[in-house]
Motif scaffolding. Structure first.
Motif, PDB file in Angstrom:
ATOM      1  N   ASP A  90      -2.310  -2.312  -4.641  1.00 25.18           N
ATOM      2  CA  ASP A  90      -3.282  -2.971  -3.771  1.00 25.18           C
ATOM      3  C   ASP A  90      -2.797  -4.383  -3.430  1.00 25.18           C
ATOM      4  O   ASP A  90      -1.998  -4.980  -4.155  1.00 25.18           O
ATOM      5  CB  ASP A  90      -4.678  -2.999  -4.409  1.00 25.18           C
ATOM      6  CG  ASP A  90      -4.739  -3.896  -5.625  1.00 25.18           C
ATOM      7  OD1 ASP A  90      -4.996  -5.105  -5.465  1.00 25.18           O
ATOM      8  OD2 ASP A  90      -4.518  -3.386  -6.748  1.00 25.18           O
ATOM      9  N   GLU A  91      -3.278  -4.902  -2.300  1.00 23.65           N
ATOM     10  CA  GLU A  91      -2.785  -6.180  -1.787  1.00 23.65           C
ATOM     11  C   GLU A  91      -2.999  -7.336  -2.761  1.00 23.65           C
ATOM     12  O   GLU A  91      -2.114  -8.170  -2.938  1.00 23.65           O
ATOM     13  CB  GLU A  91      -3.452  -6.509  -0.450  1.00 23.65           C
ATOM     14  CG  GLU A  91      -2.901  -7.776   0.176  1.00 23.65           C
ATOM     15  CD  GLU A  91      -3.491  -8.091   1.533  1.00 23.65           C
ATOM     16  OE1 GLU A  91      -3.472  -9.275   1.907  1.00 23.65           O
ATOM     17  OE2 GLU A  91      -3.973  -7.176   2.215  1.00 23.65           O
ATOM     18  N   SER A  99       0.832  -1.211   0.000  1.00 18.64           N
ATOM     19  CA  SER A  99       0.000   0.000   0.000  1.00 18.64           C
ATOM     20  C   SER A  99       0.865   1.259   0.000  1.00 18.64           C
ATOM     21  O   SER A  99       0.521   2.249  -0.631  1.00 18.64           O
ATOM     22  CB  SER A  99      -0.985   0.009   1.160  1.00 18.64           C
ATOM     23  OG  SER A  99      -0.320   0.150   2.388  1.00 18.64           O
TER      24      SER A  99
END
Length: 148
Positions: free
Chosen positions: A33-34, A28
Motif C-alpha cells: 500500500d502507498e 500497488s
C-alpha cells in the motif's frame, strides 16, 4: 508506462522525496500500500537520509528492479548475478544521463532541496521500465505484464 510516470510525478508534486515518488508509482503492483511504501522509502531521499550518497530515485529503482527480477531465494550466485547485472545497467544509464549516481554528483555539490529532482524522478521511471522490459516474459506474472 505513462501511468507510472503520472503516479511518480503526482507523488513528487505532493512533496514526497524522489525515492518515495519512484517507489510508490510501483507499490500497488508489488502488493504494497502507498502509505507503507512511502514510510519504507522516506529515509532514502536526499541520497540516504540527506547524506547525498546514492540518489534516492536510483535506490528506489534498485528495490523495484530487485522485486521483479529476484526469486527471493538463496542460491548459488547465478540468480543474484542476474539481478546485479540489471541494477548495474540501471545505474549505468542513470550515470550517463546525470554524470554520477550520488546526490552529490547529480546535484553538482548543492544540497538537496524540495522539487529540484522532478526530471530525475521521471527519467528513473523510464530507466526502470527499460530494464523491466528486458526481463524474460515467462518470468512475469499476468498482473505484472498489465502493470507495464
Amino acid at each position: 508506462m505513462d501511468d507510472k510516470l503520472k503516479l511518480a510525478g503526482q507523488a513528487y508534486g505532493k512533496g514526497f522525496t524522489c525515492s518515495q515518488a519512484v517507489f510508490c508509482a510501483y507499490a500497488s503492483d508489488m502488493g504494497i500500500d502507498e502509505t507503507t511504501a512511502c514510510r519504507i522509502m522516506e529515509g532514502f531521499g536526499g541520497g540516504f537520509g540527506g547524506m547525498q550518497e546514492v540518489c534516492g530515485a536510483l535506490a528506489a529503482a534498485t528495490a523495484i528492479i530487485s522485486f521483479y527480477s529476484s526469486e527471493g531465494t538463496p542460491g548459488n550466485g547465478e540468480k543474484r548475478k542476474k539481478v546485479y547485472e540489471k541494477v548495474c545497467r540501471a545505474a549505468e544509464i542513470f550515470q550517463k544521463e546525470y554524470g554520477g549516481i550520488t546526490c552529490w554528483e547529480v546535484l553538482h555539490g548543492e544540497s538537496p532541496k524540495a522539487f529540484q529532482c522532478g526530471m530525475k524522478v521521471k527519467d528513473t521511471v523510464l530507466i526502470i521500465n527499460q530494464i523491466l522490459a528486458e526481463c524474460p516474459k515467462e518470468k512475469r506474472t499476468e498482473q505484472e505484464m498489465e502493470a507495464w
